[in-house]
Structures are given as structure tokens and as C-alpha cells.
Motif scaffolding. Structure first.
Motif, PDB file in Angstrom:
ATOM      1  N   LEU A   1      27.639  39.591  37.425  1.00  0.00           N
ATOM      2  CA  LEU A   1      29.035  39.569  37.845  1.00  0.00           C
ATOM      3  C   LEU A   1      29.197  38.650  39.042  1.00  0.00           C
ATOM      4  O   LEU A   1      28.334  38.596  39.932  1.00  0.00           O
ATOM      5  N   VAL A   2      30.314  37.935  39.079  1.00  0.00           N
ATOM      6  CA  VAL A   2      30.608  37.044  40.202  1.00  0.00           C
ATOM      7  C   VAL A   2      31.300  37.891  41.270  1.00  0.00           C
ATOM      8  O   VAL A   2      32.509  38.141  41.217  1.00  0.00           O
ATOM      9  N   VAL A   3      30.506  38.333  42.236  1.00  0.00           N
ATOM     10  CA  VAL A   3      30.990  39.293  43.226  1.00  0.00           C
ATOM     11  C   VAL A   3      32.116  38.715  44.069  1.00  0.00           C
ATOM     12  O   VAL A   3      33.061  39.434  44.439  1.00  0.00           O
ATOM     13  N   SER A   4      32.056  37.436  44.370  1.00  0.00           N
ATOM     14  CA  SER A   4      33.121  36.828  45.173  1.00  0.00           C
ATOM     15  C   SER A   4      34.463  36.893  44.447  1.00  0.00           C
ATOM     16  O   SER A   4      35.513  37.083  45.078  1.00  0.00           O
ATOM     17  N   GLU A   5      34.414  36.762  43.123  1.00  0.00           N
ATOM     18  CA  GLU A   5      35.642  36.875  42.336  1.00  0.00           C
ATOM     19  C   GLU A   5      36.135  38.318  42.298  1.00  0.00           C
ATOM     20  O   GLU A   5      37.344  38.570  42.277  1.00  0.00           O
ATOM     21  N   PHE A   6      35.211  39.260  42.255  1.00  0.00           N
ATOM     22  CA  PHE A   6      35.598  40.675  42.356  1.00  0.00           C
ATOM     23  C   PHE A   6      36.366  40.917  43.641  1.00  0.00           C
ATOM     24  O   PHE A   6      37.430  41.561  43.649  1.00  0.00           O
ATOM     25  N   ASP A   7      35.838  40.384  44.740  1.00  0.00           N
ATOM     26  CA  ASP A   7      36.515  40.547  46.032  1.00  0.00           C
ATOM     27  C   ASP A   7      37.925  39.958  45.997  1.00  0.00           C
ATOM     28  O   ASP A   7      38.871  40.550  46.535  1.00  0.00           O
ATOM     29  N   ASN A   8      38.058  38.798  45.356  1.00  0.00           N
ATOM     30  CA  ASN A   8      39.367  38.138  45.294  1.00  0.00           C
ATOM     31  C   ASN A   8      40.350  38.888  44.405  1.00  0.00           C
ATOM     32  O   ASN A   8      41.559  38.925  44.693  1.00  0.00           O
ATOM     33  N   LEU A   9      39.856  39.478  43.325  1.00  0.00           N
ATOM     34  CA  LEU A   9      40.725  40.162  42.358  1.00  0.00           C
ATOM     35  C   LEU A   9      41.159  41.539  42.839  1.00  0.00           C
ATOM     36  O   LEU A   9      42.228  42.029  42.464  1.00  0.00           O
ATOM     37  N   LEU A  10      40.338  42.175  43.651  1.00  0.00           N
ATOM     38  CA  LEU A  10      40.629  43.518  44.137  1.00  0.00           C
ATOM     39  C   LEU A  10      41.840  43.478  45.068  1.00  0.00           C
ATOM     40  O   LEU A  10      41.937  42.615  45.931  1.00  0.00           O
ATOM     41  N   SER A  11      42.767  44.414  44.868  1.00  0.00           N
ATOM     42  CA  SER A  11      43.973  44.434  45.700  1.00  0.00           C
ATOM     43  C   SER A  11      44.510  45.853  45.801  1.00  0.00           C
ATOM     44  O   SER A  11      43.958  46.793  45.211  1.00  0.00           O
ATOM     45  N   GLU A  12      45.588  45.982  46.547  1.00  0.00           N
ATOM     46  CA  GLU A  12      46.232  47.293  46.683  1.00  0.00           C
ATOM     47  C   GLU A  12      46.803  47.767  45.353  1.00  0.00           C
ATOM     48  O   GLU A  12      47.059  48.965  45.175  1.00  0.00           O
ATOM     49  N   LYS A  13      46.993  46.840  44.405  1.00  0.00           N
ATOM     50  CA  LYS A  13      47.500  47.220  43.080  1.00  0.00           C
ATOM     51  C   LYS A  13      46.419  47.852  42.204  1.00  0.00           C
ATOM     52  O   LYS A  13      46.728  48.507  41.211  1.00  0.00           O
ATOM     53  N   THR A  14      45.149  47.651  42.567  1.00  0.00           N
ATOM     54  CA  THR A  14      44.041  48.180  41.771  1.00  0.00           C
ATOM     55  C   THR A  14      43.983  49.692  41.925  1.00  0.00           C
ATOM     56  O   THR A  14      43.818  50.206  43.030  1.00  0.00           O
ATOM     57  N   LYS A  15      44.086  50.403  40.820  1.00  0.00           N
ATOM     58  CA  LYS A  15      44.080  51.874  40.861  1.00  0.00           C
ATOM     59  C   LYS A  15      42.763  52.472  40.392  1.00  0.00           C
ATOM     60  O   LYS A  15      42.402  53.565  40.818  1.00  0.00           O
ATOM     61  N   ILE A  16      42.070  51.770  39.505  1.00  0.00           N
ATOM     62  CA  ILE A  16      40.751  52.234  39.079  1.00  0.00           C
ATOM     63  C   ILE A  16      39.913  51.029  38.679  1.00  0.00           C
ATOM     64  O   ILE A  16      40.428  50.063  38.098  1.00  0.00           O
ATOM     65  N   VAL A  17      38.629  51.075  39.039  1.00  0.00           N
ATOM     66  CA  VAL A  17      37.647  50.070  38.639  1.00  0.00           C
ATOM     67  C   VAL A  17      36.643  50.774  37.740  1.00  0.00           C
ATOM     68  O   VAL A  17      36.078  51.811  38.123  1.00  0.00           O
ATOM     69  N   ALA A  18      36.411  50.221  36.541  1.00  0.00           N
ATOM     70  CA  ALA A  18      35.482  50.825  35.577  1.00  0.00           C
ATOM     71  C   ALA A  18      34.440  49.786  35.191  1.00  0.00           C
ATOM     72  O   ALA A  18      34.761  48.787  34.545  1.00  0.00           O
ATOM     73  N   VAL A  19      33.202  49.995  35.597  1.00  0.00           N
ATOM     74  CA  VAL A  19      32.125  49.041  35.308  1.00  0.00           C
ATOM     75  C   VAL A  19      30.879  49.791  34.867  1.00  0.00           C
ATOM     76  O   VAL A  19      30.690  50.971  35.203  1.00  0.00           O
ATOM     77  N   ASN A  20      30.029  49.080  34.110  1.00  0.00           N
ATOM     78  CA  ASN A  20      28.774  49.722  33.738  1.00  0.00           C
ATOM     79  C   ASN A  20      27.735  49.554  34.841  1.00  0.00           C
ATOM     80  O   ASN A  20      27.771  48.610  35.622  1.00  0.00           O
ATOM     81  N   HIS A  21      26.829  50.509  34.889  1.00  0.00           N
ATOM     82  CA  HIS A  21      25.730  50.470  35.848  1.00  0.00           C
ATOM     83  C   HIS A  21      24.715  49.408  35.408  1.00  0.00           C
ATOM     84  O   HIS A  21      24.259  48.613  36.218  1.00  0.00           O
ATOM     85  N   ILE A  22      24.410  49.415  34.099  1.00  0.00           N
ATOM     86  CA  ILE A  22      23.501  48.435  33.502  1.00  0.00           C
ATOM     87  C   ILE A  22      24.126  47.937  32.201  1.00  0.00           C
ATOM     88  O   ILE A  22      24.611  48.732  31.400  1.00  0.00           O
ATOM     89  N   SER A  23      24.100  46.627  31.985  1.00  0.00           N
ATOM     90  CA  SER A  23      24.643  46.037  30.758  1.00  0.00           C
ATOM     91  C   SER A  23      23.766  46.377  29.568  1.00  0.00           C
ATOM     92  O   SER A  23      22.554  46.133  29.594  1.00  0.00           O
ATOM     93  N   ASN A  24      24.386  46.901  28.523  1.00  0.00           N
ATOM     94  CA  ASN A  24      23.612  47.225  27.310  1.00  0.00           C
ATOM     95  C   ASN A  24      23.157  45.970  26.588  1.00  0.00           C
ATOM     96  O   ASN A  24      22.112  45.970  25.930  1.00  0.00           O
TER      97      ASN A  24
END
Length: 404
Positions: free
Chosen positions: A150-173
Motif C-alpha cells: 500500500l502507498v502509505v503517503s496516499e493513504f495519508d492524503n486520502l484520509l479526511s474528516e469525511k472518512t467514517k470507516i477504514v476496512a483493510v486486510n491484515h495480510i493480502s490473500n
């Protein structure tokens, strides 16, 4: 150090032959094999104390209820949940994610955002699409890079006050990538967002500590950790489980029913409508006890050896490309060979007794990113050996010669 031959003797299926060849089972990412202690526990339940739970005053019902609730406690301690009523028995990871997504329909509104990642299994994509279609929320996707990270810097940019839930896997299948969920959880909470972690592929390899992670929800399936199919777990923080409405209505999840109004039972029964998979819940506890008797630190160390050895051996094959090259990954190797469809490789090596998974692994966006139809996926478990990897590599070489 693990006594691998002793461990292998616990799994009766590993001694059989497939197509006249000794079975080499490298499809552990799809489902694990079962030790004899788990098989015996299934037989014991149906032979000695099969009964419905929670409702009966007779002896068999009490025995079954006690065993079921002991298993809930086993899971609570295993993942370090604060309370045993934060452990909800489900039919598997998919059910748990759908339960949470359904519940968030009462929280999410138009203009809100739901965040997932490019590395998700379809089970952690489609339920959130349903939620967004129902509520008018926007689905936001964390991008990935060529290494399958995952591109963590993009995660930081996309995250905002509008984000209500983040759903990600721990390990990619599909790729084996271990995601930086500690960072994701911390940053999401700073914005006031809840976090659900899909632990289906993680729980066979490591022991999650949900309090240390501080995740709001963690879901996994029993059949991937040496337990039965048809049973899984949703962990949820108490405050979140109290906020969410029931997912299904029926018996067990009620406090009182009249034709005018129904009141709901307290946790965990609020989310456990109907007769559950009693045998599955009980035996999931048995499977977790078995894996803890092996030791998750020892499992992780040995599986890392298998991953390193398998990667080295497969790289000997000319024209072979490995997808998912993160330094932080589980014992999964997804690959293709130039000019050969993965299905054809899988079909030929099956004739040699080797079980791998071929296809898109219910992760089509990953395959679209790499512009491939699918991969051959070898996923190793603690009962596999380096000798099996050697057999596998030679079989792949033979298949390549036949198909070139």
C-alpha cells in the motif's frame, strides 16, 4: 524448533496419495488441513453431547452450552479481547464484514467516505460497495505499488474528516503482503474513523492482539486456522457492538417479542440469531488450542524459512515472475511463467500430486493492476517442508517444458 515430522503425523490427510503421488498441499491460503485432535473433537460432539445450546435445562444442552462458551473464552484470550461478549460467532470472515457494513448503514450518510485498499479480497470490497450504494457514501481506495504494498503517503492524503470507516486486510490473500495496520489504525482514529481489519489470512500465521492494535473490529475464519468450515469470529469493541443494530432477526437474539415491539438480547447474543454452528464454535476452540500448543512464534519463524527457500528455488526458473515482493510478507508466493496460463500449470502439477491455487484469488483489482488474468499461488503452512518445495519446483519446471 518445530518437530515437523511429528506435526505432520497429526494431519491424516498429508499421508495420502493424489494421482498416485504423495500429496503436496500448498493451498493453505484457501483452507488449512485439520489435525486429528480437531477431527476427534467433531466426532466427540456429535457422539456424546449433541444438543441445542442456551435454551435447554437438560444435561446434554448444558454440556453443549458450556463447551460453546468455553470456546468463546478461548478465542477471547487468544486475541486478547477485553470481554468475552466482544466475541461474536459468525459463519466466517465474509459474514462478519457484511454484519459490520450492514450496521454502518445506520451511521453513514450521503457525502461520507468509506475507505478500503487495492489489496482487498472481494469480501472486503463488495459489502462496502453495497453500503455506499445504499447510503450515497463514497468508496475511497488506497492505491498499491509494483511491490504489492500500500502507498502509505496516499493513504495519508486520502484520509479526511469525511472518512467514517477504514476496512483493510491484515495480510493480502493474493500476494502475502503484511499491511502496516498499526499505522493505519492510529491515523484513522486521529480522524475519528472506525477501523475493521480482515484477519482471514493473518490468523494462520500470527496471534493478533486486538487491544494492542486498538482496532474496532477484527474478523477471521475458522477453516484457515485448522478449524472447521462454516464458523468464524467477529471481534468488536463493546461500544461499537452496542451502537450497531442486529444483522438478522430470529431466535436467540431477542429479549422479549410481542406483535407490537421486540427488544434485543444483550451482547453477544444480539448478533447471533438462530441455532448456531455449535460444533464449529466448539471445535474452533480446539483448533486454536492446538495451534497455540505449536506456538505462533515458532510457526512464524518456520514459515519465513519456507518462504525464503521457496522464493529462492522458484527464481531458478527462467521466465518466472513473482507478484508481491514486499519485504514484510507471509508465506505466500504468487507467480506466473511467461507465455503460459496459470491454469495450465496448476492442472499439470495436480497430476503430480501438488495442490496450488490458480486464478484471481477473489482479488480481481490486484490482477487488473498487474494486467494479468491470474497467478499460480503457493501458500505454505507450518506442516509443509522444504522437501515438498523441491518436489513442487521440479514439477513446475516439468510443466513449463511441456507447455513451452
Amino acid at each position: 524448533m518445530l518437530d515437523i515430522q511429528k506435526i505432520r503425523a497429526d494431519f491424516p490427510i498429508l499421508s495420502q496419495k493424489v494421482n498416485g503421488k504423495p500429496l503436496v498441499y500448498f493451498d493453505n491460503g484457501a483452507t488449512s488441513q485439520k489435525p486429528q485432535v480437531v477431527i476427534d473433537a467433531i466426532e466427540k460432539y456429535y457422539s456424546e453431547y449433541n444438543a441445542n445450546i442456551h435454551r435447554g435445562v437438560h444435561t446434554l444442552s448444558q454440556l453443549a452450552t458450556d463447551a460453546y462458551e468455553i470456546a468463546r473464552n478461548t478465542i477471547q484470550y487468544h486475541i486478547n479481547a477485553k470481554y468475552n461478549h466482544e466475541i461474536i460467532f459468525t459463519s466466517g470472515t465474509t459474514f462478519g464484514i457484511n454484519l459490520v457494513a450492514h450496521g454502518f448503514a445506520s451511521i453513514i450518510k450521503s457525502g461520507d467516505e468509506v475507505m478500503i485498499s487495492s489489496l482487498e479480497h472481494h469480501s472486503n470490497i463488495v459489502p462496502w460497495q453495497f453500503l455506499c450504494e445504499k447510503t450515497g457514501a463514497k468508496l475511497v481506495v488506497i492505491p498499491m505499488n509494483e511491490k504489492g504494498e500500500l502507498v502509505v503517503s496516499e493513504f495519508d492524503n486520502l484520509l479526511s474528516e469525511k472518512t467514517k470507516i477504514v476496512a483493510v486486510n491484515h495480510i493480502s490473500n493474493a500476494l502475502g503482503t503484511i499491511n502496516p495496520i498499526e499505522y493505519i489504525i492510529k491515523k484513522a482514529h486521529e480522524k475519528g474513523a472506525a477501523v475493521l481489519i480482515d484477519g482471514a489470512q493473518a490468523t494462520p500465521h500470527l496471534k493478533p492482539d486486538v487491544q494492542a492494535l486498538d482496532c474496532d473490529f477484527y474478523v477471521f475464519s475458522g477453516h484457515k486456522i485448522c478449524g472447521p468450515t462454516g464458523v468464524g469470529v467477529l471481534y468488536g469493541k463493546e461500544e461499537w457492538l452496542r451502537k450497531l443494530p442486529p444483522y438478522q432477526g430470529g431466535g436467540e437474539m431477542i429479549a422479549e417479542v410481542t406483535f407490537e415491539k421486540t427488544t434485543y438480547a444483550d451482547l453477544p447474543h444480539k448478533f447471533e440469531a438462530g441455532t448456531p454452528n455449535i460444533e464449529g464454535g466448539i471445535v474452533l476452540g480446539t483448533a486454536i488450542d492446538y495451534m497455540n500448543s505449536i506456538g505462533f512464534d515458532a510457526i512464524a519463524s518456520y514459515e519465513n524459512e519456507l518462504l525464503a527457500y521457496g522464493t529462492k528455488r522458484l527464481k531458478e526458473i527462467e521466465g518466472l515472475t513473482i507478484y508481491g515482493t514486499s519485504e514484510n510478507k507471509a508465506s505466500v508466493i504468487s507467480f506466473n511463467i511467461d507465455g503460459i496460463h496459470p491454469y495450465d500449470i496448476g492442472t499439470i502439477i495436480d497430476k503430480l500430486g501438488i495442490a496450488v491455487r490458480t486464478g484471481h484469488h477473489c482479488a480481481q483489482p490486484i490482477m487488473q493492476y498487474f494486467n494479468i488474468p491470474g497467478t499460480i499461488r503457493a501458500s505454505f503452512a507450518f506442516y509443509n517442508t522444504k522437501e515438498e518445495i523441491d518436489i513442487f519446483v521440479e514439477a513446475v519446471k516439468k510443466a513449463q517444458q511441456m507447455l513451452s
